[in-house]
Design an enzyme around this catalytic site. Structure first.
Site, PDB file in Angstrom:
ATOM      1  N   ASP A 142       0.873  -1.175   0.000  1.00 10.86           N
ATOM      2  CA  ASP A 142       0.000   0.000   0.000  1.00 10.86           C
ATOM      3  C   ASP A 142       0.911   1.226   0.000  1.00 10.86           C
ATOM      4  OD1 ASP A 142      -2.097  -1.734   0.278  1.00 10.86           O
ATOM      5  OD2 ASP A 142      -2.856  -0.883   2.147  1.00 10.86           O
ATOM      6  N   HIS A 202       4.367  -7.752  -0.270  1.00 11.94           N
ATOM      7  CA  HIS A 202       3.892  -8.985  -0.889  1.00 11.94           C
ATOM      8  C   HIS A 202       4.508  -9.142  -2.275  1.00 11.94           C
ATOM      9  CE1 HIS A 202       0.633  -9.706   2.125  1.00 11.94           C
ATOM     10  NE2 HIS A 202       0.811  -8.394   2.303  1.00 11.94           N
ATOM     11  N   SER A 312       8.099   3.276   4.738  1.00 11.08           N
ATOM     12  CA  SER A 312       9.340   3.540   4.021  1.00 11.08           C
ATOM     13  C   SER A 312       9.078   3.451   2.524  1.00 11.08           C
ATOM     14  CB  SER A 312      10.442   2.583   4.449  1.00 11.08           C
ATOM     15  OG  SER A 312      11.679   3.050   3.982  1.00 11.08           O
TER      16      SER A 312
END
Length: 344
Positions: A142, A202, A312
């Protein structure tokens, strides 16, 4: 003339003692700082400038302000156990401050013993459906798209965001253009994770990782206001680069640390330790910690890779056919499983 006469009459012994002491301290600190900066520049030159740094003066002062020790202290604070009675109110306040959707969180708030556990939380099943793109990529995180594009030449420098650049070879430790197949192109995308975003990473596609590299480095902010003004931030920051292949060739996934975000973890390699006290930064002569996986790590789209213990940046640099097209642009918000791009 008056100034010259005043200078002739000037006696250092007539200056008040406190002012003299302050002058000695100021001059001493100035000389020490200049010496350290010169040594920093000399160190970069001696080791051959492996990160391709173009602004050592600016980088030195950023190191002074955002030192690695500061991030270790911040990390230690986030590991402090939060009393059970206060967890719901504290985490709820953080959710309100950063816009975190608590309906997506898998466990009750009082289940997270410290801030690191809360920020690296897992989500409920099904809240991030993985798009079916047999010949494309889905978002591994995200975050906000900072930049995407093509790396078209060897020893290239590409934009972090609009305005400032970094060395691709210095960032990955090798030049992907040199190993590209004929009629293929090297694409890249930079994704920024804010404090309120989901912090796990992911797999962006069906892929195989055969090698991991840990680059010890700085922990500078990766906010757009800095990335668009200062070169080389991404190529000097602490990072973990996973390299392997997907159906069209090379695939590199890099997790980049930032100010107060030195801890990067991998779900399939629990021995990885980042932001260690005695590590020397890669661009100052430190070694790259490299690991070859004897049994390559095979991951399906959306599979767990790892994550950060606070927000980050993740960078994908990969090989693709010339007709690969992006479905996103700089400034867009992406979520895990959303289509980033595909072969037309």
């Amino acid at each position: 003339m008056k100034a010259l006469k005043a200078l002739r009459r000037f006696r250092w012994s007539d200056v008040p003692k406190r002012k003299r002491q302050l002058t000695y301290i100021t001059v001493g600190l100035g000389c020490a700082t200049l010496t350290m900066e010169n040594k920093f520049r000399e160190c970069i030159d001696i080791v051959g400038n492996p990160a391709g740094i173009t602004t050592p003066h600016t980088l030195f002062w950023l190191r002074v302000v955002f030192g690695r020790m500061r991030s270790r202290w911040a990390g230690a604070l986030t590991e402090v156990r939060v009393p059970v009675a206060l967890r719901s109110s504290i985490y709820g306040s953080l959710a309100w401050l950063y816009g975190i959707d608590l309906t997506e969180v898998r466990y009750p708030l009082d289940a997270y013993t410290n801030f690191q556990e809360f920020f690296s939380r897992r989500l409920r099943e099904g809240v991030r459906p993985i798009a079916d793109v047999p010949h494309g990529l889905v978002s591994p995180v995200d975050g906000q798209v900072m930049k995407c594009g093509i790396i078209s030449e060897k020893n290239a420098r590409v934009e972090q965001v609009k305005g400032a650049t970094y060395s691709v070879k210095g960032f990955l430790g090798y030049d992907p253009v040199e190993f590209a197949k004929p009629h293929s192109v090297i694409q890249y995308i930079v994704l920024y994770l804010g404090p309120g975003d989901y912090h796990r990473i992911h797999s962006p596609c069906q892929l195989t990782f055969s090698k991991g590299r840990h680059f010890c480095g700085e922990l500078l902010p990766v906010r757009s206001w800095l990335l668009e003004r200062i070169n080389d931030v991404l190529s000097v920051n602490e990072r973990v680069v996973l390299s392997g292949e997907w159906q069209f060739g090379q695939m590199n996934l890099a997790a980049v640390g930032a100010a107060n975000v030195g801890n990067i973890f991998l779900d399939f390699d629990t021995k990885l330790k980042t932001n260690r006290l005695r590590d020397i930064a890669f661009h100052c002569g430190g070694d790259i910690s490299q690991k070859l996986y004897p049994e390559p790590i095979q991951l399906r789209p959306g599979a767990d890779v790892g994550g950060f213990l606070l927000g980050s940046t993740v960078v994908l640099i990969f090989e693709a056919p010339a007709n690969f097209q992006w479905n996103v642009a700089a400034g867009d918000t992406a979520r895990v499983g959303q289509v980033l791009g595909r072969v037309a």
